[in-house]
Scaffold this motif. Structure first.
Motif, PDB file in Angstrom:
ATOM      1  N   PHE A 265       0.778  -1.257   0.039  1.00 41.17           N
ATOM      2  CA  PHE A 265       0.086  -0.034  -0.062  1.00 41.17           C
ATOM      3  C   PHE A 265       0.871   1.196  -0.086  1.00 41.17           C
ATOM      4  N   PHE A 266       0.584   2.041  -0.691  1.00 38.98           N
ATOM      5  CA  PHE A 266       1.070   3.385  -0.720  1.00 38.98           C
ATOM      6  C   PHE A 266      -0.099   4.746  -0.454  1.00 38.98           C
TER       7      PHE A 266
ATOM      8  N   LEU B  82      -0.775  17.501   2.094  1.00 39.58           N
ATOM      9  CA  LEU B  82       0.296  17.006   1.367  1.00 39.58           C
ATOM     10  C   LEU B  82       0.412  17.002  -0.430  1.00 39.58           C
ATOM     11  N   VAL B  83       1.166  17.735  -0.842  1.00 43.45           N
ATOM     12  CA  VAL B  83       1.052  17.534  -2.315  1.00 43.45           C
ATOM     13  C   VAL B  83       2.473  17.083  -2.653  1.00 43.45           C
TER      14      VAL B  83
ATOM     15  N   ILE C 144      -3.637  10.333  -2.410  1.00 42.42           N
ATOM     16  CA  ILE C 144      -2.277  11.031  -2.848  1.00 42.42           C
ATOM     17  C   ILE C 144      -2.725  12.159  -3.783  1.00 42.42           C
ATOM     18  N   HIS C 145      -1.961  13.317  -3.403  1.00 44.34           N
ATOM     19  CA  HIS C 145      -2.318  14.631  -4.254  1.00 44.34           C
ATOM     20  C   HIS C 145      -0.692  14.724  -4.807  1.00 44.34           C
TER      21      HIS C 145
ATOM     22  N   ILE D 164      -5.982   2.034  -7.860  1.00 44.31           N
ATOM     23  CA  ILE D 164      -5.333   3.372  -7.696  1.00 44.31           C
ATOM     24  C   ILE D 164      -6.602   4.355  -7.523  1.00 44.31           C
ATOM     25  N   LEU D 165      -6.839   4.772  -6.394  1.00 46.97           N
ATOM     26  CA  LEU D 165      -7.959   5.430  -5.887  1.00 46.97           C
ATOM     27  C   LEU D 165      -7.733   6.665  -5.181  1.00 46.97           C
ATOM     28  N   ASN D 166      -8.761   7.760  -4.997  1.00 43.03           N
ATOM     29  CA  ASN D 166      -8.571   8.958  -4.419  1.00 43.03           C
ATOM     30  C   ASN D 166      -7.362   9.558  -4.776  1.00 43.03           C
ATOM     31  N   ILE D 167      -6.952   9.806  -6.049  1.00 46.14           N
ATOM     32  CA  ILE D 167      -5.902  10.675  -6.280  1.00 46.14           C
ATOM     33  C   ILE D 167      -6.016  11.824  -7.030  1.00 46.14           C
TER      34      ILE D 167
END
Length: 210
Positions: free
Chosen positions: A87-88, A95-96, A119-120, A141-144
């Motif tokens: 997981f990442f 955070l960007v 992740i942004h 890959i979600l909520n990116i």
């Protein structure tokens, strides 16, 4: 050399290039990326995977004080890297990311049961280029939120993606969820879904081939 076993922090005292994973089979644990990286090494990455390496059941967490390096957080230099049940994620809403999470320029990468979440990124999230061969299976890959490409394939890279789900993605600045940019050996996509993916401006794309 770094051995992932349990839980650890990577923060302001580390020098880029000192952290290498070498032939550590079945690595497990949690790594928290905290604070700014104080120095740049020749590799331009926090962790460099060399030779054959397997990483499984591991969580990479990017904290609110983390500041990206020039190129990437994780880099595969050559040979073979296998990532499974990995997981990442980001633990900070503001955070960007200013660096890629994973950069592969040579060798073989195999990913399965892998999650990238919350992740942004101001740049590409995943980059596969050079003489690399990439196989991605059962990956979410979600909520990116990405201001560049989420996945970029270029150079002499060959990539195969199957059972891959993109969910709640936002791309901007003429970015794309997937981009193939002059890849000599191409990109093969099987059983790939896009759910609640959107562009914040009209020129964002799900898939771009150029």
């Amino acid at each position: 050399m770094i051995l992932i076993d349990g839980e650890g922090d990577i923060g302001g005292e580390c020098v880029v290039g000192d952290l290498c994973v070498k032939s550590m089979k079945k690595a497990k644990g949690t790594i928290h990326f905290n604070e700014a990286i104080q120095e740049m090494g020749s590799e331009g990455s926090v962790i460099v995977f060399v030779n054959e390496c397997v990483v499984e059941r591991c969580l990479f967490v990017f904290g609110e004080e983390f500041e990206g390096v020039e190129e990437s957080v994780l880099k595969e230099k050559d040979e073979r890297l296998e990532i499974s049940e990995c997981f990442f994620s980001s633990s900070a809403m503001d955070l960007v990311m200013k660096s890629m999470i994973l950069h592969v320029e040579r060798g073989e990468l195999k990913m399965s049961e892998t999650l990238f979440s919350g992740i942004h990124s101001a740049v590409q999230l995943l980059s596969f280029c050079g003489e690399s061969c990439v196989s991605i299976a059962e990956t979410r890959i979600l909520n990116i939120e990405c201001e560049g490409e989420v996945v970029r394939v270029g150079g002499k890279a060959k990539a195969e993606m199957k059972e891959t789900k993109f969910e709640n993605m936002s791309v901007a600045n003429e970015g794309s969820v997937m981009k193939m940019d002059g890849a000599d050996r191409g990109l093969c996509v099987l059983n790939c879904s896009f759910v609640k993916c959107r562009s914040t401006i009209k020129r964002g794309r799900m898939i771009r081939i150029c």
